[in-house]
Design an enzyme around this catalytic site. Sequence first.
Site, PDB file in Angstrom:
ATOM      1  N   GLY A 168    -100.037  33.705  48.277  1.00  0.00           N
ATOM      2  CA  GLY A 168    -100.197  32.812  47.148  1.00  0.00           C
ATOM      3  C   GLY A 168     -98.907  32.036  47.030  1.00  0.00           C
ATOM      4  O   GLY A 168     -97.913  32.393  47.653  1.00  0.00           O
ATOM      5  N   CYS A 169     -98.902  30.969  46.221  1.00  0.00           N
ATOM      6  CA  CYS A 169     -97.708  30.127  46.134  1.00  0.00           C
ATOM      7  C   CYS A 169     -96.569  30.884  45.465  1.00  0.00           C
ATOM      8  O   CYS A 169     -95.433  30.813  45.888  1.00  0.00           O
ATOM      9  CB  CYS A 169     -98.059  28.862  45.366  1.00  0.00           C
ATOM     10  SG  CYS A 169     -96.721  27.698  45.253  1.00  0.00           S
ATOM     11  N   GLN A 170     -96.876  31.623  44.405  1.00  0.00           N
ATOM     12  CA  GLN A 170     -95.797  32.273  43.650  1.00  0.00           C
ATOM     13  C   GLN A 170     -95.850  33.796  43.754  1.00  0.00           C
ATOM     14  O   GLN A 170     -94.821  34.441  43.838  1.00  0.00           O
ATOM     15  CB  GLN A 170     -95.890  31.894  42.167  1.00  0.00           C
ATOM     16  CG  GLN A 170     -95.911  30.400  41.982  1.00  0.00           C
ATOM     17  CD  GLN A 170     -95.024  29.954  40.859  1.00  0.00           C
ATOM     18  OE1 GLN A 170     -93.987  30.540  40.601  1.00  0.00           O
ATOM     19  NE2 GLN A 170     -95.410  28.918  40.172  1.00  0.00           N
TER      20      GLN A 170
ATOM     21  N   ARG B 228    -104.234  28.177  44.518  1.00  0.00           N
ATOM     22  CA  ARG B 228    -103.008  27.850  45.223  1.00  0.00           C
ATOM     23  C   ARG B 228    -101.840  28.665  44.684  1.00  0.00           C
ATOM     24  O   ARG B 228    -100.951  29.059  45.420  1.00  0.00           O
ATOM     25  CB  ARG B 228    -102.721  26.351  45.057  1.00  0.00           C
ATOM     26  CG  ARG B 228    -101.511  25.883  45.792  1.00  0.00           C
ATOM     27  CD  ARG B 228    -101.448  24.360  45.742  1.00  0.00           C
ATOM     28  NE  ARG B 228    -100.147  23.924  46.179  1.00  0.00           N
ATOM     29  CZ  ARG B 228     -99.169  23.598  45.355  1.00  0.00           C
ATOM     30  NH1 ARG B 228     -99.359  23.635  44.064  1.00  0.00           N
ATOM     31  NH2 ARG B 228     -98.001  23.206  45.823  1.00  0.00           N
ATOM     32  N   SER B 229    -101.886  28.938  43.389  1.00  0.00           N
ATOM     33  CA  SER B 229    -100.697  29.509  42.777  1.00  0.00           C
ATOM     34  C   SER B 229    -100.732  31.025  42.772  1.00  0.00           C
ATOM     35  O   SER B 229     -99.765  31.656  42.388  1.00  0.00           O
ATOM     36  CB  SER B 229    -100.543  28.994  41.349  1.00  0.00           C
ATOM     37  OG  SER B 229    -101.558  29.551  40.551  1.00  0.00           O
TER      38      SER B 229
END
Lengths: 141, 412
Positions: free
Chosen positions: A51-53, A118-119
């Site tokens: 995941g992005c974060q 995305r996150s």
Amino acid sequence: MTTTDIQNEIIDNFSLFEGDMESTLFYLMDLGKKLPAMPDEHKTETYIVKGCQSKVWVFPTFIDGKVHFEADSNTEITKGLVYLLWSIWNAKTPEEILNSELFFIDKIGMSSMIGSQRSNGFANMIKQMKLYALAYKTKGA
Amino acid sequence: MLNNINNIRLQFPILHQEVNGKPLVYFDNAATTQKPKLVIDALQRYYELDNANIHRAAHTLAARSTEYFEATRKTIQQFINAKEEAECIFTKGVTESINLVAQTWGKANLKAGDEVLVTTMEHHSNIVPWQMICEEKGAILKVIPISNSGDLLMEEFDKLLTSKTKMVACVWVSNALGTINPVKEIIQKAHAVGAIVLLDGAQACSHLQVDVQALGCDFLTISSHKLYGPTGVGVLYGKRELLEAMPPYQGGGEMIKEVTFEKTTYNEIPYKFEAGTPNIGGVIAFKYALDFVNELGKENIAKHEDHLLKHFVDGVTQINLLNNHAITLVGQANNKVSVQSFTINNMHHFDVGMMLDAKGIAVRTGHHCTQPLMQRFNLEGTVRASFALYNTTAEVDVLLQALGSIVKFSNR
């Protein structure tokens, strides 16, 4: 308990916070601490859910017709959610996992965590756990 | 200072709402600023009354939209004190402005062995376009390092700057650290070795006075949406002689003088670089954002924002005194704008961001599109609070209070 029973129990526990987001998050972070420790050697590229974060790792094994998961996350809130998912799906048959609808996420006010693919590794984790269940089901058949 | 902040806040409709049952505190201004009613009204008015394609028709609506579109060009020319309007090209944002220069000036001027200098604190949008053109041309990308406080190491810049340097592409104000770079000195030194200077002004233009003639920069990139204007609008300022010598960026309508199947001749600047129908409504509304900032005055805005930053940093110092330095400030340059990155011991920045959101506070978390900078500090990411003209000390107090309770929780 069925996956539905477990989810209803989770929703009951979270209802004590009456939608207060801050208390919900504090509770989630404390829940994350209950997740059984995942051995570092299983936290490899193969078992990472990106995941992005927030990152999530899921390591599956198939014993006596049931799927067992080890899981972890690098962020505490996600780890709390990972714990909830683990408590619902760990040591269940592939069919139970594949046939269950996850309705608790929305009910405890955390749908934003799966809204943004995305996150967050959490959304991808749900998909990944179902894929493992499907793989074991196919293999077992 | 800004007088009557409450009146200013009334002009921003979005600020007056609750998030998670708490009044919204918007501290993600370095990502994008909110829009005053004037800008929102201008956008709506354009589509309700004036919508027509610009520059190419004989009818009244087209004349009107063209007139308003070009009025923004005049306003931005004055805003940055460019010599002439033709030096201001409309793009869709800073990213496109930088890509335009890399793909046109870079294509025409860079050759194998040439060097392009950037800094450690660049946004990805001022790294990747240069990497792409350097790879294509066999040129070399070199990086000016920074100190632990987040200041450029100018003595290292002096060493890196040689006759091989053809371009210095440098961020004026760092989006992650808030550092204001000594761009005047950089430009003078770069020009002394014959290098061209592109300033990434994405963050600077909402905080600092901009005078491209006094600075002497060759290119400056500007973002509308970080300057209280609409998204999808940016500006590339370039000196006339450079823009005229550059090949076109994209082919299409507007950028041509005459097209035959054998040969096409190109339009004059700025139109040579404005192929296709632009974000007309956005450009027109951008003027209202610029007028709004001009009316308040950059100096007044800067004073107000500096005060908010100081209030925040002082508050963090207080929290740290009582909590064993749980909060680490990332980026403590002497000369900086109202942007503050930080981390909290034992807490992932993503968790901090979620917990602040639960209190109605919007901040940015992550690498801020500056991964090389995060690597420099051995960080995966930070939490970043960035303050704008409509923020108040009371809002900063809300953030400080929330951070205080997060720090206490992290020590559990």
